[in-house]
Design a protein around this motif. Sequence first.
Motif: not given
Length: 295
Positions: A260-264
């Motif tokens: 999981v890579n969350t933004w911004t």
Amino acid sequence: MSVRTATASTAAAALLGAAALLPPAQPRATDARTPDRQASPVVVAHRGASGYAPENTLAAVDAAKALGVDWVENDVQRTRDGVLVVLHDTDLKRTTNVEEVFPGRAPWAVKDFTAAEIARLDAGSWFGARFAGARVPTLTQFVNRLERNRQKLLLEIKSPATYPGIEQDILRVLGKEGWLDRSHVRDRLAIQSFGADSIKKVHALRPDVTTGFLGTPAVADLPAYAAFTDQINPSYATIGADYVAAVQRLKGPHGKRLRVNTWTVDDAADAAKARAYGVDGIITNFPDVIRDTTG
């Protein structure tokens, strides 16, 4: 993904006018596909270090490098004559002087301009006078700068329905520039999109490449995504610890747990919460701020 520019001019001066005062580079992040949870989330520079330099330009890539940040996110589109360029919006108005240079070409869509025409545009002055004359880079120019800097790429396919076949075009450029060899594919490249069908195409064409879906699918739908994507990359505003855990319980097409890579995420408080949720990566316009909070 939205970009904050309220503090851009001050931040740019702080970074580029006083480089000697930059915080020391932190240890490099480990492989983005490592199955064990990172002690600290990987920090990804959103459109380059876009809090400090005009987004998606080579200056923003170099600003991330100056901060010691390995991973750089960008957006890729295609010109009228088939050249891949790095730009977020599907029109050129917000981040270039296209209305001045080509006043009769409304609505100034990227797809309606040739690469040579786009190369004439100033993509830096909107951010600050020190960046006047910065250009919209081609994908080739962008990955060559990353290579020179020894950085890594999280590439977003922007509006794939607008550009049929863009997946093949992207892979062709990446292959030509040496970004599809074993070391790049293993350690330095991931391709993401809001378009699930686009990511499915990338996975079908190059099953070895790490892929990511931009969005927050329902938990019940996550197993279907795990068939073709290695990452679920949602907006920070849409997640919590339970959702992150639900994603990470699944394994993707490479047999490793989904990441999981969350933004911004641009401020320390939200970064601390994201780390507490257990995310694997944080995509940010201010990578030094996030690194110093979560590292």
